[in-house]
Design an enzyme around this catalytic site. Sequence first.
Site, short mmCIF file in Angstrom:
data_model
loop_
_atom_site.label_atom_id
_atom_site.label_comp_id
_atom_site.label_asym_id
_atom_site.label_seq_id
_atom_site.Cartn_x
_atom_site.Cartn_y
_atom_site.Cartn_z
N ASN A 23 47.48 -2.92 56.79
CA ASN A 23 48.46 -2.30 57.69
C ASN A 23 49.59 -1.58 56.95
OD1 ASN A 23 46.98 -3.13 59.83
ND2 ASN A 23 48.36 -4.78 60.48
N CYS A 117 42.44 -0.83 74.43
CA CYS A 117 41.48 -1.54 73.60
C CYS A 117 41.39 -2.96 74.10
CB CYS A 117 41.88 -1.48 72.13
SG CYS A 117 43.36 -2.40 71.80
N ARG A 122 48.07 -0.80 75.19
CA ARG A 122 48.61 -0.20 73.98
C ARG A 122 48.99 1.28 74.14
NH1 ARG A 122 45.39 -2.50 68.84
NH2 ARG A 122 47.36 -2.16 67.78
N ARG A 397 36.80 -4.77 59.79
CA ARG A 397 37.94 -3.85 59.87
C ARG A 397 39.13 -4.39 59.11
NH1 ARG A 397 39.48 -1.70 65.69
NH2 ARG A 397 40.95 -0.66 64.32
C1 UD1 Z 1 50.57 -3.02 64.41
C2 UD1 Z 1 49.47 -3.61 63.57
C3 UD1 Z 1 48.76 -4.72 64.33
C4 UD1 Z 1 49.76 -5.74 64.86
C5 UD1 Z 1 50.88 -5.06 65.61
C6 UD1 Z 1 51.98 -6.01 66.03
C7 UD1 Z 1 48.78 -1.73 62.22
C8 UD1 Z 1 47.74 -0.72 61.91
N1 UD1 Z 1 48.54 -2.57 63.23
O1 UD1 Z 1 49.95 -2.41 65.53
O2 UD1 Z 1 47.84 -5.34 63.46
O3 UD1 Z 1 49.09 -6.63 65.72
O4 UD1 Z 1 51.48 -4.04 64.79
O5 UD1 Z 1 52.48 -6.70 64.94
O6 UD1 Z 1 49.80 -1.81 61.55
N2 UD1 Z 1 53.78 -0.61 72.59
C9 UD1 Z 1 54.16 0.16 73.69
N3 UD1 Z 1 54.39 1.50 73.50
C10 UD1 Z 1 54.27 2.09 72.27
C11 UD1 Z 1 53.89 1.30 71.17
C12 UD1 Z 1 53.64 -0.05 71.35
O7 UD1 Z 1 54.28 -0.34 74.79
O8 UD1 Z 1 54.52 3.31 72.17
C13 UD1 Z 1 53.50 -2.05 72.78
C14 UD1 Z 1 52.04 -2.37 72.49
O9 UD1 Z 1 51.23 -2.14 73.60
C15 UD1 Z 1 52.13 -3.84 72.12
C16 UD1 Z 1 53.48 -3.94 71.41
O10 UD1 Z 1 54.22 -2.79 71.81
O11 UD1 Z 1 52.14 -4.64 73.27
C17 UD1 Z 1 53.39 -3.99 69.90
O12 UD1 Z 1 52.74 -2.84 69.44
P1 UD1 Z 1 53.04 -2.19 68.01
O13 UD1 Z 1 54.09 -2.95 67.30
O14 UD1 Z 1 53.21 -0.72 68.20
O15 UD1 Z 1 51.66 -2.44 67.27
P2 UD1 Z 1 50.78 -1.41 66.44
O16 UD1 Z 1 51.64 -0.56 65.58
O17 UD1 Z 1 49.81 -0.75 67.35
#
Ligand code: UD1
Length: 417
Positions: A23, A117, A122, A397
């Site tokens: 990550n 997903c 997300r 992955r």
């Molecule tokens: C990253 C990690 C993943 C980890 C997650 C939380 C990578 C590639 N993946 O995923 O392994 O589980 O952080 O620690 O680094 N959300 C929204 N709107 C947005 C963005 C996020 O509502 O625009 C929500 C998501 O649906 C989720 C939460 O915020 O419920 C956390 O997501 P986020 O911190 O963005 O995770 P990722 O960056 O996708």
Amino acid sequence: MDRLTIEGGRPLEGTIAVSGSKNAALPILVATLLTDEPCVVDNVPAGLRDIKTTVRLLESLGKRVRVGGASVRVTAAGSLKTQAPYDIVQQMRASVLVAGPLLARFGLVRVPIPGGCAIGLRPIDIHLQGFEAMGARRIADEGDIILSAPRLAPGALRLRFPSVGATENLMLAAAATPGRTTIRNAAREPEIADLAAFLVRLGARVEGAGTSAVTIEGRLRLKGARHRVIPDRVEAGTYLIACAAARGRLRLKNAEAGHLTAVIAALRRAGARIRFGRGWIEIAMDGRPQPVSMRTAPYPGFPTDLQAPWMALMALSSGAARVREDVFENRFLHAAELARLGARISVSGAAAAVSGVEQLSGAPVMASDIRAGAALLVAALAARGRTVIQRVYHVDRGYEDVEGKLSRVGARVARLK
Ligand code: UD1
């Protein structure tokens, strides 16, 4: 499709070398889009499917990428494209990170909206709101999002939730935007600090990475750089939890205990003995784990990526534990599969009640996402008899050479092609 077979019930004994962080490597590789000069990224878990997908993504955008062991060299190969291909974004949501650098450099980017997903909807609204606050206009077109801004404006951004991906995307955009951008309620994960360290090497100024207020002073032209990625705290945490479940003693090398404070505290409460020093962590576990309830939270809280493995450990505890998932809305798919191995788990909304049993027993199961796969692996290593895990590509992955690493510490794990 590959499967893993595990003959469980054998303690883990020996040393596992932890890979570089997936990550952290993903946004750092994407950050090479910020410069036309050569970059080298070391300690990349290049065997992982998500890293291979990232390499294809960079190539599809016009970079030349050479992978040699754990080092990835990225150079320019002509001008960059500003459109990310759907088939790649669909395979890996983190592909949306190309939006930040491309928008900032070229004033235009087109990315497919990643679908939902297995673990939740997300959305990417936090990313998009940030770009809009920097002056970008957004048009939706046939499932793609087109962002345009002749020149992004630096600014004061505030995220409604500390999203890891949104923090990274906005840092990437800000690094190529002259002036001072501040991101408040930013994610504090160690991967953010690692990305910041790379951006500094490229010539941007970044302060506060790892705290909830990150300030980036961007530049129009960034240079090439070489950087070593931090160890993978999720891989390390998974093997610690696996050892607590299967018992034995394990030494992790190339591991960073400072990134696993919440997990180490929970493991100690469960009865594991843990020692660590610079670059290593040791765990020893003899008896059955004590029940330890936990809830996931953004860093430095208990990581959502280790919630599923933790549930597998608690399935074997000597009492009742509650597991709460507060980061993703639907991350309990592993509960039903763990039940096939004999676990007693009841899920209600964002909470799961786990009643420990003395023994799990092997069965055919299926991985539904990376960490659910890891949970099944933890349970299978501890279970009596043989478990066959289908859809191992989910595990691939996030876990490099998982059968090799586990076999070398005494587990009986084999891959069936
Ligand atoms: C990253 C990690 C993943 C980890 C997650 C939380 C990578 C590639 N993946 O995923 O392994 O589980 O952080 O620690 O680094 N959300 C929204 N709107 C947005 C963005 C996020 O509502 O625009 C929500 C998501 O649906 C989720 C939460 O915020 O419920 C956390 O997501 P986020 O911190 O963005 O995770 P990722 O960056 O996708």
